[in-house]
Structures are given as structure tokens and as C-alpha cells.
Design a protein around this motif. Structure first.
Motif, PDB file in Angstrom:
ATOM      1  N   PHE A  38       0.830  -1.206   0.000  1.00 58.97           N
ATOM      2  CA  PHE A  38       0.000   0.000   0.000  1.00 58.97           C
ATOM      3  C   PHE A  38       0.869   1.262   0.000  1.00 58.97           C
ATOM      4  O   PHE A  38       0.624   2.198  -0.766  1.00 58.97           O
ATOM      5  CB  PHE A  38      -0.974   0.029   1.170  1.00 58.97           C
ATOM      6  CG  PHE A  38      -1.828   1.254   1.136  1.00 58.97           C
ATOM      7  CD1 PHE A  38      -2.874   1.354   0.240  1.00 58.97           C
ATOM      8  CD2 PHE A  38      -1.533   2.339   1.949  1.00 58.97           C
ATOM      9  CE1 PHE A  38      -3.633   2.513   0.151  1.00 58.97           C
ATOM     10  CE2 PHE A  38      -2.286   3.501   1.868  1.00 58.97           C
ATOM     11  CZ  PHE A  38      -3.335   3.586   0.975  1.00 58.97           C
ATOM     12  N   TYR A  47      -0.511   6.959  -9.637  1.00 61.85           N
ATOM     13  CA  TYR A  47      -1.372   7.232  -8.484  1.00 61.85           C
ATOM     14  C   TYR A  47      -1.254   8.720  -8.141  1.00 61.85           C
ATOM     15  O   TYR A  47      -0.465   9.128  -7.289  1.00 61.85           O
ATOM     16  CB  TYR A  47      -1.003   6.319  -7.311  1.00 61.85           C
ATOM     17  CG  TYR A  47      -2.096   6.291  -6.258  1.00 61.85           C
ATOM     18  CD1 TYR A  47      -3.256   5.548  -6.455  1.00 61.85           C
ATOM     19  CD2 TYR A  47      -1.985   7.051  -5.104  1.00 61.85           C
ATOM     20  CE1 TYR A  47      -4.278   5.556  -5.527  1.00 61.85           C
ATOM     21  CE2 TYR A  47      -2.999   7.060  -4.165  1.00 61.85           C
ATOM     22  CZ  TYR A  47      -4.137   6.312  -4.377  1.00 61.85           C
ATOM     23  OH  TYR A  47      -5.149   6.333  -3.458  1.00 61.85           O
ATOM     24  N   GLY A 153      -6.340  11.245   2.338  1.00 56.79           N
ATOM     25  CA  GLY A 153      -6.187  10.096   1.450  1.00 56.79           C
ATOM     26  C   GLY A 153      -7.445   9.658   0.742  1.00 56.79           C
ATOM     27  O   GLY A 153      -7.456   8.606   0.104  1.00 56.79           O
ATOM     28  N   SER A 154      -8.524  10.407   0.847  1.00 54.09           N
ATOM     29  CA  SER A 154      -9.821  10.008   0.280  1.00 54.09           C
ATOM     30  C   SER A 154     -10.215   8.604   0.729  1.00 54.09           C
ATOM     31  O   SER A 154     -10.858   7.863  -0.021  1.00 54.09           O
ATOM     32  CB  SER A 154      -9.830  10.100  -1.254  1.00 54.09           C
ATOM     33  OG  SER A 154     -11.153  10.265  -1.721  1.00 54.09           O
ATOM     34  N   ASN A 158     -13.632   4.767   0.247  1.00 56.04           N
ATOM     35  CA  ASN A 158     -13.593   3.308   0.333  1.00 56.04           C
ATOM     36  C   ASN A 158     -14.818   2.747   1.071  1.00 56.04           C
ATOM     37  O   ASN A 158     -14.973   1.535   1.196  1.00 56.04           O
ATOM     38  CB  ASN A 158     -12.297   2.828   0.985  1.00 56.04           C
ATOM     39  CG  ASN A 158     -11.060   3.287   0.222  1.00 56.04           C
ATOM     40  OD1 ASN A 158     -10.160   3.905   0.787  1.00 56.04           O
ATOM     41  ND2 ASN A 158     -10.999   3.016  -1.070  1.00 56.04           N
ATOM     42  N   TYR A 198      -5.386   2.805 -10.694  1.00 56.49           N
ATOM     43  CA  TYR A 198      -5.611   1.515 -10.026  1.00 56.49           C
ATOM     44  C   TYR A 198      -5.165   0.336 -10.886  1.00 56.49           C
ATOM     45  O   TYR A 198      -5.441  -0.822 -10.557  1.00 56.49           O
ATOM     46  CB  TYR A 198      -7.097   1.382  -9.646  1.00 56.49           C
ATOM     47  CG  TYR A 198      -7.513   2.442  -8.649  1.00 56.49           C
ATOM     48  CD1 TYR A 198      -7.427   2.195  -7.272  1.00 56.49           C
ATOM     49  CD2 TYR A 198      -7.921   3.703  -9.063  1.00 56.49           C
ATOM     50  CE1 TYR A 198      -7.765   3.175  -6.362  1.00 56.49           C
ATOM     51  CE2 TYR A 198      -8.264   4.688  -8.157  1.00 56.49           C
ATOM     52  CZ  TYR A 198      -8.183   4.425  -6.807  1.00 56.49           C
ATOM     53  OH  TYR A 198      -8.520   5.400  -5.895  1.00 56.49           O
ATOM     54  N   GLU A 272     -12.781  -3.999  -3.091  1.00 57.65           N
ATOM     55  CA  GLU A 272     -12.858  -2.612  -2.618  1.00 57.65           C
ATOM     56  C   GLU A 272     -13.548  -1.679  -3.600  1.00 57.65           C
ATOM     57  O   GLU A 272     -13.457  -1.847  -4.805  1.00 57.65           O
ATOM     58  CB  GLU A 272     -11.446  -2.056  -2.336  1.00 57.65           C
ATOM     59  CG  GLU A 272     -11.474  -0.720  -1.622  1.00 57.65           C
ATOM     60  CD  GLU A 272     -10.194  -0.392  -0.870  1.00 57.65           C
ATOM     61  OE1 GLU A 272      -9.154  -0.201  -1.503  1.00 57.65           O
ATOM     62  OE2 GLU A 272     -10.261  -0.334   0.381  1.00 57.65           O
ATOM     63  N   SER A 274     -13.699   2.515  -4.496  1.00 55.55           N
ATOM     64  CA  SER A 274     -13.086   3.808  -4.229  1.00 55.55           C
ATOM     65  C   SER A 274     -13.946   4.858  -4.928  1.00 55.55           C
ATOM     66  O   SER A 274     -13.826   5.073  -6.138  1.00 55.55           O
ATOM     67  CB  SER A 274     -11.646   3.830  -4.735  1.00 55.55           C
ATOM     68  OG  SER A 274     -11.039   5.047  -4.358  1.00 55.55           O
TER      69      SER A 274
HETATM   70  N1  TRP Z   1      -8.317   5.624  -0.311  1.00 59.90           N
HETATM   71  C1  TRP Z   1      -7.376   5.569  -1.417  1.00 59.90           C
HETATM   72  C2  TRP Z   1      -8.072   5.214  -2.705  1.00 59.90           C
HETATM   73  O1  TRP Z   1      -9.122   4.651  -2.721  1.00 59.90           O
HETATM   74  C3  TRP Z   1      -6.251   4.618  -1.141  1.00 59.90           C
HETATM   75  C4  TRP Z   1      -6.575   3.164  -1.280  1.00 59.90           C
HETATM   76  C5  TRP Z   1      -7.257   2.405  -0.434  1.00 59.90           C
HETATM   77  C6  TRP Z   1      -6.190   2.326  -2.364  1.00 59.90           C
HETATM   78  N2  TRP Z   1      -7.281   1.100  -0.909  1.00 59.90           N
HETATM   79  C7  TRP Z   1      -6.658   1.048  -2.075  1.00 59.90           C
HETATM   80  C8  TRP Z   1      -5.472   2.517  -3.537  1.00 59.90           C
HETATM   81  C9  TRP Z   1      -6.479  -0.025  -2.960  1.00 59.90           C
HETATM   82  C10 TRP Z   1      -5.293   1.468  -4.399  1.00 59.90           C
HETATM   83  C11 TRP Z   1      -5.788   0.213  -4.112  1.00 59.90           C
HETATM   84  O2  TRP Z   1      -7.565   5.526  -3.760  1.00 59.90           O
END
Ligand code: TRP
Length: 312
Positions: A38, A47, A153-154, A158, A198, A272, A274
Motif C-alpha cells: 500500500f 497514483y 487520502g480520500s 472506500n 488503479y 474494494e 473507491s
Molecule cells: N483511499 C485511497 C483510494 O481509494 C487509497 C486506497 C485504499 C487504495 N485502498 C486502495 C489505492 C487499494 C489502491 C488500491 O484511492
């Protein structure tokens, strides 16, 4: 980790795999290797978020410092080891106390020690807690004039919208009567820019995503066939979010904690979200949690924003 925690987490993982769309909570990204990967993500050329947010903080630190005023308590949600925090610690006037809050104790305590050695006059009171739930604030030696909740970090993105609103309500509560929130919010933009962030060319984000299965195999006794899995991150324009999945290429059965799952060829596991926001969309969400956006700073390209929110 206690046996009870381990059992609860195992149940949570199994529960996610039993949903109609399989999912595993992003918290299982973070074993030691996951945390390292990370940190590496945040330095990747694609990024844009980290470098942009840091630039916004640096460019506006004088104004920010005036808004926050003296004798504040800075309460940071999530990892406290970042450069962005240092910009604040270096420039805020006469800070009363720094309270980093994180669920990962080792990481939290080692970065708290590091901050103490860099800022010898500053009181640092780390709190080990799951910040999505309400937690007790420590008692500082000097009574702060106000609480500033800092959420960079926004990371807000998430969470699902419902969970994000709930978390903002917790922050509203922690900020207290004359407190404020300082938050990093990633903005909607050309999907190609977002998807590139990403799907980096060095494959670090892919490695980070795949490491989750390695973690589950090692720490929870699962038997995912690692070579069959690959990383996917797609921008969903309707929802305004990156959706990160692990994709399976060959039909397999996976055992975990006395349960067996058949995972089809081309089936995915959601790992996840974002979310990316419009300025109006974020303001509306903040408002529902009791905040008013008092100041928004962005970069020239409007890629990212740092927002200062007060209690409405
Ligand atoms: N919060 C940031 C975003 O979503 C950082 C992050 C959290 C992130 N999990 C991630 C970045 C997984 C890349 C992959 O960008």
C-alpha cells in the motif's frame, strides 16, 4: 490476535463469500506485506492522489493554519505515518495535542514514536481503535481549544455511501461543539485517469489485491489457488467509483473454516470500492452528517480536493 477475534473475522470472511456477489472486506488487504504494498502504491507515478493532496496541503498551509487557529487537538483517522500529517504538524500554530487513531497497533505505536522524536515538544496520544465506531478521546495535558478531525487520502471513498455518512456522523460527534473536519476527497474526472491509478504499469496494485488471497490462505487456513486469480479495477461511471475485484480464471473449490465454496470460471470477488465525488455530491453527503463545507482547495487540474468542514 485473540482466538475470539480470529473466529469473528473468519465468520465475516465466510459471510462475504456467501453473498450473491462474493466480497471480502478491504481490511484483509493489510497484513505486513499488504501494508508495504500500500505504501508503495502511494508513490506510483499513475497514483495521482497522494502527490496531488500533498501539493494542495503545502500550497494552502498558511490559510489552513489560520482557519484552525492555536491550541487545537489534531485527531487523525487512519495511518499516522504520512507526509501530509507532517505538513500539518510543522505548520499549525501551537498545537495542543496530536491523536493518531488506527486499528493496527504495531504500525500506530511505531509511527507515534517516530513523530515524538521529530516533534519533541508535541504531546502525542495514539488511540488503538476501529475508527468507524465511536471511541473515547484521550485526556491531553493542555486542554485544547477545539478538535480538528483529520481524514486524508480520500479513504472516505472506500466506504459505501451509507457507511460514509455514518462515519462522517461519528466524526461530527468527535469534533465536538466548535470543532471542524479536514478531509481529502478524490474528485470525478476522465475515467481513463482514474482507471490508470488503479492499474499501474508496475503491477503493484495488482500485487496488493492478490496479496489478500495469500493473506487468507496463510492467516485463516484458506486454500485459494493463487495462480488462477487476477486483478481487475474498473470505473463504474453510474456509481462514480472504482470497483476492485479478484477474478478467477478456472473453476475451483475453496475451503475455509469448514466451509467449501465452488467458485466459477470468470467469477469475481469484490475487494474494494473507491468512490470519486463531485464537489456538490460531497457537500450534500457532509451536510447529511451535520457538516457544512466551509472551504475547498483543489489543484489546477481539479483532480483532488482538500475540504474544511465545520459543524452546520
Ligand atoms: N483511499 C485511497 C483510494 O481509494 C487509497 C486506497 C485504499 C487504495 N485502498 C486502495 C489505492 C487499494 C489502491 C488500491 O484511492
Amino acid at each position: 490476535m485473540s482466538a475470539a477475534t480470529h473466529d469473528r473475522e473468519l465468520r465475516e470472511i465466510i459471510d462475504g463469500l456467501q453473498q450473491s456477489e462474493k466480497m471480502i472486506s478491504p481490511k484483509y488487504f493489510y497484513d505486513e506485506r499488504g501494508s508495504q504494498l500500500f505504501d508503495q502504491i502511494t508513490t506510483l507515478p499513475e497514483y495521482y492522489q497522494t502527490v496531488t493532496e500533498l501539493g494542495i496541503m503545502r500550497a494552502n498551509i498558511a490559510e489552513l493554519s489560520t482557519l484552525i487557529g492555536p491550541q487545537a487537538s489534531l485527531i487523525e483517522y487512519g495511518s499516522g505515518s504520512s507526509l501530509k500529517t507532517r505538513v500539518l504538524l510543522e505548520h499549525l500554530v501551537d498545537l495542543a495535542v496530536y491523536v493518531p487513531v488506527d486499528i493496527s497497533e504495531d504500525h500506530l505505536l511505531s509511527s507515534a514514536r517516530q513523530i515524538r522524536s521529530e516533534f519533541p515538544g508535541l504531546e502525542v496520544l495514539p488511540v488503538v481503535a476501529d475508527f468507524t465506531k465511536q471511541f473515547a478521546l484521550p485526556d491531553p495535558t493542555v486542554m485544547p481549544l477545539r478538535n480538528i478531525v483529520y481524514f486524508p487520502g480520500s479513504t472516505i471513498g472506500n466506504f459505501t455511501d451509507d457507511d460514509a455518512r455514518e462515519l462522517l456522523r461519528v466524526m461530527h460527534h468527535e469534533a465536538g461543539a466548535n470543532g471542524a473536519m479536514l478531509i481529502g476527497v478524490d474528485l470525478q474526472k476522465d475515467p481513463a485517469i482514474i482507471e490508470r491509478a488503479y492499474n499501474d504499469s508496475a503491477g503493484v496494485t495488482a500485487e496488493f489485491n492478490l496479496n489478500m488471497l495469500r493473506h487468507l490462505n496463510r492467516a485463516y487456513g484458506a486454500d485459494f489457488d493463487l495462480p488462477s486469480w487476477s486483478h481487475e479495477a474498473k470505473y463504474n461511471e453510474t456509481e462514480g467509483r472504482i470497483e476492485m475485484r479478484l477474478l478467477n480464471s478456472t473453476l475451483q473449490t475453496v475451503n475455509i473454516g469448514h466451509q467449501t465454496f465452488v467458485i466459477n470460471e470468470r467469477e469475481g470477488i469484490l475487494t474494494e470500492y473507491s468512490h470519486k465525488y463531485t464537489l456538490g455530491g460531497f457537500a450534500a453527503m457532509a451536510e447529511q452528517a451535520g457538516f457544512e463545507v466551509a472551504k475547498v482547495w483543489t489543484d489546477a487540474g481539479q483532480l483532488f480536493s482538500v475540504q474544511y468542514c465545520v459543524r452546520a
